[in-house]
Design an enzyme around this catalytic site. Structure first.
Site, mmCIF file in Angstrom:
data_model
loop_
_atom_site.group_PDB
_atom_site.id
_atom_site.type_symbol
_atom_site.label_atom_id
_atom_site.label_comp_id
_atom_site.label_asym_id
_atom_site.label_seq_id
_atom_site.Cartn_x
_atom_site.Cartn_y
_atom_site.Cartn_z
ATOM 1 N N GLY A 1 -5.381 1.921 11.601
ATOM 2 C CA GLY A 1 -6.579 1.978 12.437
ATOM 3 C C GLY A 1 -7.299 3.303 12.374
ATOM 4 N NE ARG A 2 -10.054 4.343 7.497
ATOM 5 C CZ ARG A 2 -9.433 3.425 6.754
ATOM 6 N NH1 ARG A 2 -8.170 3.092 6.984
ATOM 7 N NH2 ARG A 2 -10.065 2.852 5.747
ATOM 8 C CG LEU A 3 -6.110 5.345 15.923
ATOM 9 C CD1 LEU A 3 -5.480 4.680 17.148
ATOM 10 C CD2 LEU A 3 -7.333 6.162 16.363
ATOM 11 C CD1 TRP B 1 -4.601 3.325 2.187
ATOM 12 C CD2 TRP B 1 -4.463 1.732 0.642
ATOM 13 N NE1 TRP B 1 -3.303 3.285 1.769
ATOM 14 C CE2 TRP B 1 -3.182 2.316 0.820
ATOM 15 C CE3 TRP B 1 -4.600 0.685 -0.275
ATOM 16 C CZ2 TRP B 1 -2.064 1.893 0.100
ATOM 17 C CZ3 TRP B 1 -3.480 0.282 -0.992
ATOM 18 C CH2 TRP B 1 -2.235 0.871 -0.799
#
Ligand SMILES: Cc1cc2nc3c(=O)[nH]c(=O)nc-3n(C[C@H](O)[C@H](O)[C@H](O)COP(=O)(O)O)c2cc1C
Length: 208
Positions: free
Chosen positions: A186-188, A6
């Site tokens: 981007g999981r940031l 996701w």
């Protein structure tokens, strides 16, 4: 089995959003969860420790007070026994539709009896009787045992208001830290940790 990935793109949490006290920001996020029709916005995982063993369960947040976050339960349940032994607990709210998580650490204390009385009196009668019938977290032989106990209390309180059992009531979790998490691409992700030092809130951004 392949588990879907996701990506997160619903929103941001920036330093500018942190001008509020963490409890006020929490309230704002809770209200967002309600207005955005998040399913079960009040459902929260509560973690406790009993004899060194961590356990979690979902309860409903029932009030947001100046002092902290309130839920109701049986004081003799597994969680009640744990809190008796170790009152430092953790809570986790996950509002997935908003890609938000709030982690709270705090000290659980029983709310005053009058507060529990008031809340109990507003519950549906069936839930009130259920609180009497269920010795929460104890082993029972079968469902019939529970139904029989329910009938016993229906008869006992027939035609009168159901009083609050002494072993049933609220806890207020007085927060010592709050972490607000907003999913980002981007999981940031944005993560901000508020910690209380000498009654003053400090906030730091954490690496995702
Ligand atoms: C959505 C949801 C809401 C729940 N709300 C409560 C609650 O407010 N109070 C409560 O005691 N149990 C609630 N439960 C049941 C608890 O998860 C748990 O099974 C029960 O409290 C016994 O936990 P314990 O044995 O760890 O003490 C809820 C369960 C779910 C799935």
């Amino acid at each position: 089995m392949k588990i879907e990935r996701w990506d997160f793109n619903r929103g941001e949490l920036q330093e500018n959003d942190l001008l509020l006290e963490p409890l006020k920001l929490f309230k704002q996020w809770y209200e967002d969860a309600v207005s955005e029709n998040v399913q079960e916005p009040s459902a929260v995982v509560v973690a406790t420790v009993l004899d060194g063993q961590v356990a979690t369960r979902v309860v409903y947040l029932r009030d947001i007070l100046e002092e902290g976050l309130v839920f109701y339960t049986n004081y003799e349940s597994q969680k009640g026994k744990a809190i008796e032994q170790e009152n430092r607990v953790a809570m986790n709210f996950h509002w997935s539709e908003l890609e938000r998580q709030v982690k709270v650490k705090g000290i659980a204390e029983k709310v005053p009896a009058e507060v529990s009385d008031q809340y109990f009196s507003e519950r549906p009668r069936l839930s009130q009787l259920g609180a009497w019938a269920s010795n929460q977290s104890s082993v029972i032989a079968n469902r019939e045992e529970l139904i029989l106990r329910m009938e016993e209390f229906e008869n006992k309180f027939d035609g009168q208001p159901v009083p609050r059992p002494e072993n049933w009531g609220g806890y207020v979790v007085k927060p010592t830290s709050f972490e607000f998490w907003q999913g980002r691409p981007g999981r940031l992700h944005d993560r901000f940790l508020f910690t209380s030092e000498n009654d003053v809130w400090k906030v730091n951004r954490l690496s995702p």
